[in-house]
Design a protein around this motif. Structure first.
Motif, PDB file in Angstrom:
ATOM      1  N   SER A 111       0.822  -1.199   0.000  1.00  0.00           N
ATOM      2  CA  SER A 111       0.000   0.000   0.000  1.00  0.00           C
ATOM      3  C   SER A 111       0.862   1.257   0.000  1.00  0.00           C
ATOM      4  O   SER A 111       0.485   2.282  -0.577  1.00  0.00           O
ATOM      5  CB  SER A 111      -0.932  -0.009   1.217  1.00  0.00           C
ATOM      6  N   GLY A 112       2.031   1.181   0.645  1.00  0.00           N
ATOM      7  CA  GLY A 112       2.931   2.320   0.644  1.00  0.00           C
ATOM      8  C   GLY A 112       3.458   2.630  -0.739  1.00  0.00           C
ATOM      9  O   GLY A 112       3.558   3.804  -1.142  1.00  0.00           O
ATOM     10  N   GLU A 113       3.775   1.580  -1.494  1.00  0.00           N
ATOM     11  CA  GLU A 113       4.250   1.784  -2.857  1.00  0.00           C
ATOM     12  C   GLU A 113       3.136   2.369  -3.734  1.00  0.00           C
ATOM     13  O   GLU A 113       3.385   3.228  -4.596  1.00  0.00           O
ATOM     14  CB  GLU A 113       4.740   0.459  -3.438  1.00  0.00           C
ATOM     15  N   ILE A 114       1.924   1.903  -3.501  1.00  0.00           N
ATOM     16  CA  ILE A 114       0.793   2.448  -4.256  1.00  0.00           C
ATOM     17  C   ILE A 114       0.592   3.914  -3.929  1.00  0.00           C
ATOM     18  O   ILE A 114       0.335   4.737  -4.814  1.00  0.00           O
ATOM     19  CB  ILE A 114      -0.481   1.626  -3.954  1.00  0.00           C
ATOM     20  N   MET A 115       0.743   4.266  -2.662  1.00  0.00           N
ATOM     21  CA  MET A 115       0.612   5.665  -2.273  1.00  0.00           C
ATOM     22  C   MET A 115       1.676   6.516  -2.953  1.00  0.00           C
ATOM     23  O   MET A 115       1.399   7.641  -3.407  1.00  0.00           O
ATOM     24  CB  MET A 115       0.718   5.800  -0.754  1.00  0.00           C
ATOM     25  N   ASP A 116       2.880   5.999  -3.066  1.00  0.00           N
ATOM     26  CA  ASP A 116       3.942   6.755  -3.737  1.00  0.00           C
ATOM     27  C   ASP A 116       3.589   7.032  -5.195  1.00  0.00           C
ATOM     28  O   ASP A 116       3.830   8.134  -5.709  1.00  0.00           O
ATOM     29  CB  ASP A 116       5.271   5.987  -3.649  1.00  0.00           C
ATOM     30  N   VAL A 117       3.020   6.036  -5.861  1.00  0.00           N
ATOM     31  CA  VAL A 117       2.608   6.233  -7.252  1.00  0.00           C
ATOM     32  C   VAL A 117       1.478   7.264  -7.330  1.00  0.00           C
ATOM     33  O   VAL A 117       1.451   8.125  -8.221  1.00  0.00           O
ATOM     34  CB  VAL A 117       2.160   4.905  -7.891  1.00  0.00           C
ATOM     35  N   ALA A 118       0.546   7.191  -6.378  1.00  0.00           N
ATOM     36  CA  ALA A 118      -0.573   8.139  -6.359  1.00  0.00           C
ATOM     37  C   ALA A 118      -0.067   9.566  -6.191  1.00  0.00           C
ATOM     38  O   ALA A 118      -0.579  10.499  -6.825  1.00  0.00           O
ATOM     39  CB  ALA A 118      -1.554   7.775  -5.240  1.00  0.00           C
ATOM     40  N   VAL A 119       0.940   9.741  -5.331  1.00  0.00           N
ATOM     41  CA  VAL A 119       1.515  11.069  -5.128  1.00  0.00           C
ATOM     42  C   VAL A 119       2.129  11.587  -6.422  1.00  0.00           C
ATOM     43  O   VAL A 119       1.944  12.752  -6.804  1.00  0.00           O
ATOM     44  CB  VAL A 119       2.566  11.036  -3.995  1.00  0.00           C
ATOM     45  N   GLU A 120       2.840  10.719  -7.122  1.00  0.00           N
ATOM     46  CA  GLU A 120       3.446  11.125  -8.398  1.00  0.00           C
ATOM     47  C   GLU A 120       2.368  11.452  -9.437  1.00  0.00           C
ATOM     48  O   GLU A 120       2.447  12.470 -10.137  1.00  0.00           O
ATOM     49  CB  GLU A 120       4.344  10.005  -8.926  1.00  0.00           C
ATOM     50  N   LEU A 121       1.373  10.585  -9.537  1.00  0.00           N
ATOM     51  CA  LEU A 121       0.349  10.765 -10.557  1.00  0.00           C
ATOM     52  C   LEU A 121      -0.480  12.017 -10.294  1.00  0.00           C
ATOM     53  O   LEU A 121      -1.041  12.611 -11.228  1.00  0.00           O
ATOM     54  CB  LEU A 121      -0.556   9.530 -10.608  1.00  0.00           C
ATOM     55  N   SER A 122      -0.554  12.433  -9.052  1.00  0.00           N
ATOM     56  CA  SER A 122      -1.332  13.610  -8.700  1.00  0.00           C
ATOM     57  C   SER A 122      -0.834  14.861  -9.405  1.00  0.00           C
ATOM     58  O   SER A 122      -1.576  15.832  -9.573  1.00  0.00           O
ATOM     59  CB  SER A 122      -1.314  13.811  -7.181  1.00  0.00           C
ATOM     60  N   ASP A 123       0.422  14.862  -9.832  1.00  0.00           N
ATOM     61  CA  ASP A 123       0.957  16.009 -10.563  1.00  0.00           C
ATOM     62  C   ASP A 123       0.442  16.072 -12.004  1.00  0.00           C
ATOM     63  O   ASP A 123       0.612  17.099 -12.671  1.00  0.00           O
ATOM     64  CB  ASP A 123       2.495  15.938 -10.593  1.00  0.00           C
ATOM     65  N   TYR A 124      -0.191  14.992 -12.460  1.00  0.00           N
ATOM     66  CA  TYR A 124      -0.586  14.921 -13.868  1.00  0.00           C
ATOM     67  C   TYR A 124      -2.094  15.030 -14.090  1.00  0.00           C
ATOM     68  O   TYR A 124      -2.517  15.502 -15.144  1.00  0.00           O
ATOM     69  CB  TYR A 124      -0.094  13.604 -14.475  1.00  0.00           C
ATOM     70  N   ILE A 125      -2.911  14.540 -13.151  1.00  0.00           N
ATOM     71  CA  ILE A 125      -4.359  14.534 -13.380  1.00  0.00           C
ATOM     72  C   ILE A 125      -5.093  15.156 -12.203  1.00  0.00           C
ATOM     73  O   ILE A 125      -4.618  15.141 -11.064  1.00  0.00           O
ATOM     74  CB  ILE A 125      -4.898  13.106 -13.611  1.00  0.00           C
ATOM     75  N   ASP A 126      -6.269  15.706 -12.512  1.00  0.00           N
ATOM     76  CA  ASP A 126      -7.150  16.271 -11.497  1.00  0.00           C
ATOM     77  C   ASP A 126      -8.356  15.361 -11.334  1.00  0.00           C
ATOM     78  O   ASP A 126      -9.002  14.985 -12.320  1.00  0.00           O
ATOM     79  CB  ASP A 126      -7.609  17.665 -11.896  1.00  0.00           C
ATOM     80  N   MET A 127      -8.667  15.028 -10.084  1.00  0.00           N
ATOM     81  CA  MET A 127      -9.760  14.108  -9.779  1.00  0.00           C
ATOM     82  C   MET A 127     -10.896  14.843  -9.068  1.00  0.00           C
ATOM     83  O   MET A 127     -10.696  15.896  -8.465  1.00  0.00           O
ATOM     84  CB  MET A 127      -9.244  12.975  -8.875  1.00  0.00           C
ATOM     85  N   GLU A 128     -12.082  14.246  -9.148  1.00  0.00           N
ATOM     86  CA  GLU A 128     -13.198  14.724  -8.338  1.00  0.00           C
ATOM     87  C   GLU A 128     -12.962  14.314  -6.884  1.00  0.00           C
ATOM     88  O   GLU A 128     -12.654  13.151  -6.611  1.00  0.00           O
ATOM     89  CB  GLU A 128     -14.512  14.135  -8.836  1.00  0.00           C
ATOM     90  N   THR A 129     -13.113  15.254  -5.959  1.00  0.00           N
ATOM     91  CA  THR A 129     -12.790  14.965  -4.553  1.00  0.00           C
ATOM     92  C   THR A 129     -13.991  15.143  -3.626  1.00  0.00           C
ATOM     93  O   THR A 129     -13.865  14.930  -2.421  1.00  0.00           O
ATOM     94  CB  THR A 129     -11.652  15.879  -4.075  1.00  0.00           C
ATOM     95  N   GLU A 130     -15.142  15.518  -4.178  1.00  0.00           N
ATOM     96  CA  GLU A 130     -16.295  15.827  -3.326  1.00  0.00           C
ATOM     97  C   GLU A 130     -16.798  14.621  -2.551  1.00  0.00           C
ATOM     98  O   GLU A 130     -17.333  14.758  -1.448  1.00  0.00           O
ATOM     99  CB  GLU A 130     -17.430  16.405  -4.174  1.00  0.00           C
TER     100      GLU A 130
END
Length: 729
Positions: A98-117
């Motif tokens: 899960s930690g590795e997945i979180m690291d990828v999510a942090v990186e990917l966050s610089d590229y795409i915008d998600m709905e957060t509501e």
């Protein structure tokens, strides 16, 4: 005396040692033997299995989603298609934490915008614990000390943490970037190993798509591709009946999980959830692309290979004629809104004049359902339902033709007459006297609408024409072995007779499944009649059990085609999916004859002629009219059918269900229809709704027989106002 020989201590020790060595050697031998047997078992018996597991550890086959088959009407007009859209995928490699997945999510966050509501508080709390340990320690300083000293458990610490870090406090800490990362992580964390999941497919911009493609080497497990969603060229038309498909995020719906898992589906598969999408899932689903991944010892993907190309699902062609469907929807809306407006105007006039309380409640008049079908093969050509919502706006209610049932009144009398024939109660052409029926203990006589107080001799044909209640009730008495005489008691032993009558109605499709290839078909209510002789008599005139518009359509079609009850169906054929042209026909659906009603030619003729008279005959000698004469007698070519009126209650008020059913042309019919207007005003002659049936036939003649268009009926309040009679029909 000889002295016994004794062994020296050294000799004894040698013997003991020798025995121990022998035992050890025996144990070693047995262990070696066991090892040999075990190795033989593993190599010979289980060798293939373990070899397969070794290979699977390196090469893993997975399935990827493919577009569903499309849905067309009978003429090849696209009703449900697939709209492609850009998507970002994540494939979780083996042993990925899960930690590795979180690291990828942090990186990917610089590229795409998600709905957060829609992020949950728990997701935010878990992220805060993972990424902001200093903040957690500051907020939970006292509890942290207690935990370290062993005064509270980890579970107690966690519970206190989740209670303390509320939405307000967490919003002061997490940034928009944090929320975006959480939204990505939530989509990624539930991914199964080596099974791609969609992270984002709604609103992926060209810029996002391009930037991710340029950085795929650094974004572990991230790929781009195309996803799809259902597209509806005709908007909301038949939208409910066409059905829904689960989203890529939803996968197998919870309520259908066991059903689809038993069929070998994966949890993240997109499937049909309702109606036609669900009913024909096996046709529309397609064959998924098979991809073989090569992983290293750590589980990371080092290469992939397409083993089998995916194929979209096959295409489903319906019996529906979308052009006829749209035209009849317009007619239904016109009649429903016009009737509501007329009811409102009459109510206003009553309020001003104070002449008679007509108890016309316009808001009750809010629904119409109707079906048009081919009476010969069970093809459903159009299925329409319309309602007026609380704001007076039209909304679709197409599934109401399938799921809603009503008492339909005299429309069923053709089946009652046929039941009388089959049980030797009457013969074709037999005359009975229509007269008020006075039963012992009943304060009010039972009579027919056209004859309240006289005695009129009618045969079966004319009884259908004028819709004689008494003729039908005398058939019901005959089924119980009784002949009417004034002052007689209502029958008490009616169970056998009730079964005969219901079976007679069932053979036409009333009160049983029509065979329609849709889930959730309503069969209607058939309450117990063992202690209800009055209700038994009402059953013979359609005033007790309830039926759907589909059942009513199948019933009249059975009369139109000469006695074959043909199963209704929405699917016409399955064709091979082909984006460029109509594919080859893989399967055709023809109406199955569910049962055949036993008529003699003379009996069938009497019922059909009676239905003809309902629409076309004015007996000048008696000045009696068919109950549908006003609306239908000018049709060319001629049509036939039956009208019905059933007493009902809505919100404690008396209302009428108006029903109309028929077929056309009378000679060699190729269409049949049924219409139900529930909750109509309890007045005479508030029956102009029958003109919808006339307009439906005219529209069918226009589209299928190239006749000149005929304008829809226009309602005139002045024409009906002066004829209204309260509490009578």
């Amino acid at each position: 005396m000889k002295r016994a020989k004794t062994k020296s201590l050294e000799t004894i020790n040698r013997q003991i040692m020798k025995s121990r060595i022998n035992i050890i050697m025996l144990l070693v031998f047995l262990l070696c033997l066991l090892l040999v047997f075990r190795l033989g078992y593993l190599q010979i018996v289980k060798g293939d299995t373990y070899q397969e597991e070794v290979e699977n550890a390196q090469f893993v086959e997975i399935n990827q989603s493919v577009p569903r088959g499309e849905i067309y009407d009978r003429n090849g007009n696209l009703l449900v298609g697939n709209a492609s859209k850009k998507a970002v995928y994540f494939t979780r490699h083996r042993n990925m934490s899960s930690g590795e997945i979180m690291d990828v999510a942090v990186e990917l966050s610089d590229y795409i915008d998600m709905e957060t509501e829609n992020l949950s508080l728990r997701d935010k709390q878990d992220y805060l614990i993972s990424r902001y340990p200093d903040e957690v320690e500051r907020l939970m300083a006292e509890e942290q000390t207690l935990l370290e000293n062993g005064n509270i458990s980890q579970e107690q610490f966690n519970q206190e943490l989740y209670q303390r870090i509320d939405e307000e406090r967490i919003s002061d800490i997490l940034t928009e970037e944090d929320l975006n990362t959480i939204a990505i992580y939530v989509e990624m964390i539930n991914a199964r190993e080596l099974n791609p999941v969609v992270i984002k497919s709604e609103g992926v911009t060209e810029e996002e798509f391009a930037e991710i493609n340029e950085s795929l080497d650094t974004l572990e497990g991230i790929t781009t591709g195309m996803d799809w969603e259902r597209d509806y060229p005709y908007g909301e038309t038949l939208r409910t009946v066409l059905g829904e498909v689960s989203s890529s995020e939803e996968g197998l719906p919870r309520e259908l999980l066991d059903h689809y898992m038993a069929l070998g589906y994966s949890r993240n598969d997109r499937v049909g959830k309702t109606y036609l999408e669900y009913q024909y899932e096996n046709v529309l689903r397609g064959e998924k692309e098979q991809v073989k991944y090569t992983t290293d010892k750590s589980g990371e993907i080092i290469s992939q290979e397409v083993v089998k190309e995916g194929e979209p699902g096959d295409d489903l062609y319906l019996t529906i004629d979308i052009n006829l469907q749209l035209e009849i929807e317009e007619l239904a809306e016109h009649h429903l809104t016009s009737l509501r407006e007329m009811a409102e105007e009459i109510q206003q006039r009553n309020s001003r004049s104070g002449e008679i309380d007509y108890t016309i409640i316009p808001e009750y008049l809010n629904t119409v359902v109707l079906v048009v079908q081919d009476p010969n093969n069970g093809d459903v050509l159009a299925m329409v339902g319309k309602q007026l919502d609380d704001n007076g706006e039209i909304v679709d209610y197409h599934y109401g033709a399938l799921t809603s049932t009503y008492a339909v009144g005299s429309s069923v009398k053709g089946a009652t007459v046929a039941t009388g024939y089959q049980n030797d109660v009457i013969e074709a052409g037999e005359t009975l006297v229509d007269e008020p029926l006075n039963f012992s203990g009943n304060e009010q006589a039972i009579s027919s609408f056209f004859n309240r107080d006289g005695k009129v001799a009618l045969d079966d044909q004319e009884a259908l024409m004028v819709s004689s209640n008494v003729y039908m009730m005398k058939i019901a008495l005959g089924l119980a072995g009784l002949e009417y005489h004034e002052g007689m008691s209502l029958p008490t032993d009616i169970q056998d007779a009730a079964n005969k009558l219901r079976n007679g109605l069932n053979q036409f499709g009333l009160g049983v499944s029509t065979g329609i290839d849709l889930p959730n078909e309503a069969r209607g209510l058939s309450p117990d009649l063992s202690n209800a002789p009055g209700s038994y008599l009402n059953l013979s005139i359609g005033q007790y059990d309830t039926y759907s518009a589909l059942q009513l359509s199948q019933y009249v079609s059975t009369i139109a085609n000469g006695g074959n009850r043909v199963g209704l169906h929405m699917a016409k054929e399955v064709r091979e999916g082909d984006a460029n042209e109509e594919g080859a026909v893989l399967q055709s659906f023809n109406g199955k004859v569910l049962n055949t009603v036993e008529f003699s030619p003379a009996e069938l003729s009497q019922i059909q002629k009676g239905f003809f008279d309902v629409f076309n005959t004015h007996d000048t000698a008696t000045d009696r009219y068919g109950t549908g004469w006003d609306a239908y007698h000018e049709l060319e070519p001629k049509a036939a059918g039956k009208t019905g009126t059933a007493e009902a209650h809505f919100n404690g008020d008396n209302v009428l269900n108006q029903t109309y059913t028929g077929y056309a042309p009378y000679e060699n019919p190729d269409m049949a229809f049924s219409i139900i207007f529930p909750n109509m005003p309890y007045t005479v002659p508030f029956f102009p709704a029958q003109y919808l049936g006339r307009d439906v036939i005219n529209k069918y003649y226009e589209l299928y027989h190239e006749q000149e268009p005929v304008a829809p009926y226009e309602y005139n309040t002045n024409e009906f106002y002066s004829r209204l009679v309260y509490d009578s029909y």
